[in-house]
Motif scaffolding. Structure first.
Motif, PDB file in Angstrom:
ATOM      1  N   ASN A   1      -0.186   9.943 -19.645  1.00  0.00           N
ATOM      2  CA  ASN A   1      -0.507   9.439 -18.314  1.00  0.00           C
ATOM      3  C   ASN A   1      -0.286  10.515 -17.259  1.00  0.00           C
ATOM      4  OD1 ASN A   1      -0.877   6.994 -19.570  1.00  0.00           O
ATOM      5  ND2 ASN A   1       0.595   5.875 -18.302  1.00  0.00           N
ATOM      6  N   VAL A   2      -1.061  10.439 -16.197  1.00  0.00           N
ATOM      7  CA  VAL A   2      -0.863  11.319 -15.048  1.00  0.00           C
ATOM      8  C   VAL A   2       0.402  10.854 -14.327  1.00  0.00           C
ATOM      9  CG1 VAL A   2      -1.837  12.101 -12.850  1.00  0.00           C
ATOM     10  CG2 VAL A   2      -3.360  11.643 -14.810  1.00  0.00           C
ATOM     11  N   ILE A   3       1.379  11.769 -14.173  1.00  0.00           N
ATOM     12  CA  ILE A   3       2.594  11.424 -13.418  1.00  0.00           C
ATOM     13  C   ILE A   3       2.285  11.595 -11.937  1.00  0.00           C
ATOM     14  CG2 ILE A   3       4.993  12.072 -12.922  1.00  0.00           C
ATOM     15  CD1 ILE A   3       5.202  13.121 -15.792  1.00  0.00           C
ATOM     16  N   CYS A   4       2.653  10.613 -11.135  1.00  0.00           N
ATOM     17  CA  CYS A   4       2.317  10.643  -9.704  1.00  0.00           C
ATOM     18  C   CYS A   4       3.565  10.494  -8.854  1.00  0.00           C
ATOM     19  CB  CYS A   4       1.392   9.482  -9.360  1.00  0.00           C
ATOM     20  SG  CYS A   4      -0.149   9.460 -10.271  1.00  0.00           S
ATOM     21  N   LEU A   5       3.544  11.120  -7.673  1.00  0.00           N
ATOM     22  CA  LEU A   5       4.585  10.907  -6.675  1.00  0.00           C
ATOM     23  C   LEU A   5       4.051   9.979  -5.596  1.00  0.00           C
ATOM     24  CD1 LEU A   5       5.749  13.671  -7.831  1.00  0.00           C
ATOM     25  CD2 LEU A   5       6.806  13.876  -5.580  1.00  0.00           C
ATOM     26  N   GLY A   6       4.873   9.015  -5.203  1.00  0.00           N
ATOM     27  CA  GLY A   6       4.551   8.202  -4.045  1.00  0.00           C
ATOM     28  C   GLY A   6       5.200   8.837  -2.824  1.00  0.00           C
ATOM     29  N   ARG A   7       4.574   8.705  -1.689  1.00  0.00           N
ATOM     30  CA  ARG A   7       5.158   9.082  -0.387  1.00  0.00           C
ATOM     31  C   ARG A   7       5.808  10.469  -0.383  1.00  0.00           C
ATOM     32  NH1 ARG A   7       8.692   4.114   1.594  1.00  0.00           N
ATOM     33  NH2 ARG A   7       9.955   4.802  -0.135  1.00  0.00           N
ATOM     34  N   ASN A   8       5.004  11.501  -0.546  1.00  0.00           N
ATOM     35  CA  ASN A   8       5.562  12.858  -0.560  1.00  0.00           C
ATOM     36  C   ASN A   8       5.136  13.712   0.635  1.00  0.00           C
ATOM     37  OD1 ASN A   8       7.174  14.898  -1.625  1.00  0.00           O
ATOM     38  ND2 ASN A   8       5.438  15.839  -2.694  1.00  0.00           N
ATOM     39  N   TYR A   9       4.477  13.110   1.622  1.00  0.00           N
ATOM     40  CA  TYR A   9       4.179  13.823   2.876  1.00  0.00           C
ATOM     41  C   TYR A   9       4.823  13.015   3.997  1.00  0.00           C
ATOM     42  CZ  TYR A   9       0.563  16.789   0.695  1.00  0.00           C
ATOM     43  OH  TYR A   9      -0.113  17.700  -0.080  1.00  0.00           O
ATOM     44  N   THR A  10       5.455  13.718   4.926  1.00  0.00           N
ATOM     45  CA  THR A  10       6.191  13.041   5.991  1.00  0.00           C
ATOM     46  C   THR A  10       5.330  11.989   6.691  1.00  0.00           C
ATOM     47  OG1 THR A  10       7.143  15.209   6.325  1.00  0.00           O
ATOM     48  CG2 THR A  10       7.760  13.516   7.897  1.00  0.00           C
ATOM     49  N   GLY A  11       4.126  12.380   7.069  1.00  0.00           N
ATOM     50  CA  GLY A  11       3.256  11.469   7.823  1.00  0.00           C
ATOM     51  C   GLY A  11       2.858  10.252   7.017  1.00  0.00           C
ATOM     52  N   HIS A  12       2.628  10.436   5.720  1.00  0.00           N
ATOM     53  CA  HIS A  12       2.235   9.304   4.871  1.00  0.00           C
ATOM     54  C   HIS A  12       3.431   8.385   4.638  1.00  0.00           C
ATOM     55  CE1 HIS A  12       0.132   6.939   1.910  1.00  0.00           C
ATOM     56  NE2 HIS A  12       0.930   7.302   0.932  1.00  0.00           N
ATOM     57  N   ALA A  13       4.608   8.963   4.468  1.00  0.00           N
ATOM     58  CA  ALA A  13       5.815   8.144   4.300  1.00  0.00           C
ATOM     59  C   ALA A  13       6.021   7.274   5.540  1.00  0.00           C
ATOM     60  CB  ALA A  13       7.030   9.035   4.056  1.00  0.00           C
ATOM     61  N   ALA A  14       5.768   7.884   6.721  1.00  0.00           N
ATOM     62  CA  ALA A  14       5.959   7.137   7.972  1.00  0.00           C
ATOM     63  C   ALA A  14       4.913   6.034   8.111  1.00  0.00           C
ATOM     64  CB  ALA A  14       5.880   8.096   9.166  1.00  0.00           C
ATOM     65  N   GLU A  15       3.655   6.342   7.775  1.00  0.00           N
ATOM     66  CA  GLU A  15       2.617   5.322   7.953  1.00  0.00           C
ATOM     67  C   GLU A  15       2.821   4.166   6.977  1.00  0.00           C
ATOM     68  OE1 GLU A  15      -1.316   6.993   7.401  1.00  0.00           O
ATOM     69  OE2 GLU A  15      -1.042   7.305   5.246  1.00  0.00           O
ATOM     70  N   MET A  16       3.299   4.481   5.742  1.00  0.00           N
ATOM     71  CA  MET A  16       3.521   3.417   4.782  1.00  0.00           C
ATOM     72  C   MET A  16       4.797   2.635   5.121  1.00  0.00           C
ATOM     73  SD  MET A  16       0.813   3.386   3.166  1.00  0.00           S
ATOM     74  CE  MET A  16       0.414   2.901   1.484  1.00  0.00           C
ATOM     75  N   ALA A  17       5.774   3.303   5.727  1.00  0.00           N
ATOM     76  CA  ALA A  17       6.980   2.600   6.170  1.00  0.00           C
ATOM     77  C   ALA A  17       6.618   1.601   7.274  1.00  0.00           C
ATOM     78  CB  ALA A  17       8.027   3.589   6.656  1.00  0.00           C
ATOM     79  N   ARG A  18       5.688   2.020   8.146  1.00  0.00           N
ATOM     80  CA  ARG A  18       5.200   1.101   9.181  1.00  0.00           C
ATOM     81  C   ARG A  18       4.466  -0.078   8.551  1.00  0.00           C
ATOM     82  NH1 ARG A  18       3.617   5.630  11.884  1.00  0.00           N
ATOM     83  NH2 ARG A  18       1.436   5.397  11.285  1.00  0.00           N
ATOM     84  N   ALA A  19       3.576   0.249   7.573  1.00  0.00           N
ATOM     85  CA  ALA A  19       2.740  -0.789   6.983  1.00  0.00           C
ATOM     86  C   ALA A  19       3.524  -1.683   6.029  1.00  0.00           C
ATOM     87  CB  ALA A  19       1.559  -0.147   6.244  1.00  0.00           C
ATOM     88  N   ARG A  20       4.587  -1.142   5.414  1.00  0.00           N
ATOM     89  CA  ARG A  20       5.376  -1.915   4.455  1.00  0.00           C
ATOM     90  C   ARG A  20       6.820  -1.962   4.941  1.00  0.00           C
ATOM     91  NH1 ARG A  20       2.960  -4.595   0.842  1.00  0.00           N
ATOM     92  NH2 ARG A  20       4.857  -4.569  -0.390  1.00  0.00           N
TER      93      ARG A  20
END
Ligand code: MG
Length: 300
Positions: free
Chosen positions: A81-100
């Motif tokens: 399987n392809v190993i993936c990282l979630g939320r590894n860019y500051t801006g994306h972590a912030a936008e997903m923290a807002r959304a979730r």
């Protein structure tokens, strides 16, 4: 080297090549001419460790014109399987923290099934009976070249064979509706466009590459890999501390901000949309979203 997997003319046989100007060096043919066993595919070539020598010897024979080949995913069928990282860019972590909800405390991992992989021009299946929240996530993918166990971050790039572009296409309704695990919503058939080439690590500095995605020509994500929270070295060190990374392992290193789920109002892909995923020095994937049954689309 820019290594590709391709079909030539009408043949269904997958072949292994290296781009050389406007031609493709046929690596398997080069191996036969050099009197060595041809690698079966790109994974086999990575394990053998003789890519540069074969490409060099292949330069002495006539290449296949680029306009006669159809490029597929560099590694159409990964071993794991392809190993993936979630939320590894500051801006994306912030936008997903807002959304979730929630903050990043360390790398978050999940994986995508081997059957998710498709090539740089293949359609992304859209099955409304399965999900109507198909989202984009352009990512830098690392391909491991040497078995890595307990590797220090400062040495980690020596274990990288090369880099590709991937898109971690995500079914958000399934990603978030199943008790906290991402695997199901991240593993729809055809949800991992990859390529267009596997560019060897000697040609890529992964620390500051422009990365972007477009939908129907409109930029949705644009950042640089310098914005990663955990860089490639840190990721390999963190993973190899607890698990053996084998040659050919693909690691998707997370996506920058601008995903559809976090937009107001939310946006998702629809049949007919063109998703482009691009990284400086590697290339562009151009995948059309096409309506159809997901059950028919495995890459086997
Ligand atoms: Mg992702």
């Amino acid at each position: 080297m820019r290594l590709i997997t391709f079909r030539h003319g009408d043949s269904a046989v997958l072949r292994l090549g290296a781009l050389d100007g406007d031609t493709v060096i046929d690596i398997q043919k080069a191996a036969r001419m050099a009197g060595t066993q041809p690698p079966a595919d790109l994974l086999d070539l990575i394990r053998r460790g003789n890519a540069a020598a074969l490409v060099d010897s292949g330069k002495r024979s006539r290449g296949v014109p680029c306009d006669e080949v159809v490029v597929t995913a560099p590694i159409p069928r990964p071993d794991a399987n392809v190993i993936c990282l979630g939320r590894n860019y500051t801006g994306h972590a912030a936008e997903m923290a807002r959304a979730r909800a929630g903050e990043v405390t360390g790398p978050t991992y999940f994986s995508k099934a081997v059957t998710t992989v498709i090539g740089p021009n293949d359609p992304i299946p859209y099955d409304a009976a399965v999900s109507t929240q198909i989202d984009w996530e352009v990512e830098l993918a690392v391909v491991i070249g040497r078995r890595a166990e307990g590797v220090e971050a400062r040495d980690a790039l020596h274990y990288v064979f090369g880099y590709m572009v991937v898109n971690d296409v995500s079914a958000r309704d399934l990603q978030y509706g199943r008790g906290g695990q991402f695997f199901y919503g991240k593993s729809l058939n055809g949800s991992c466009p990859s390529g267009p080439a596997l560019v060897t690590s000697d040609e890529i500095d992964p620390s500051r590459l422009v990365i972007r995605s477009r939908v129907n020509g409109e930029i949705k994500q644009e950042a640089t890999t310098a914005d990663m929270i955990f860089d490639v070295g840190a990721i390999i060190a963190d993973l190899s501390r607890v698990m053996t990374l084998e040659p050919g392992q693909i690691i998707a290193t997370g996506t920058p901000p601008g995903v559809g789920y976090a937009r107001e109002p939310q946006e998702f892909l629809r049949p007919g949309d063109i998703l482009e995923s691009e990284i400086e020095g590697i290339g562009v994937l151009r995948n059309r979203v096409e309506a159809g049954s997901l059950a028919m689309r495995a890459n086997a």
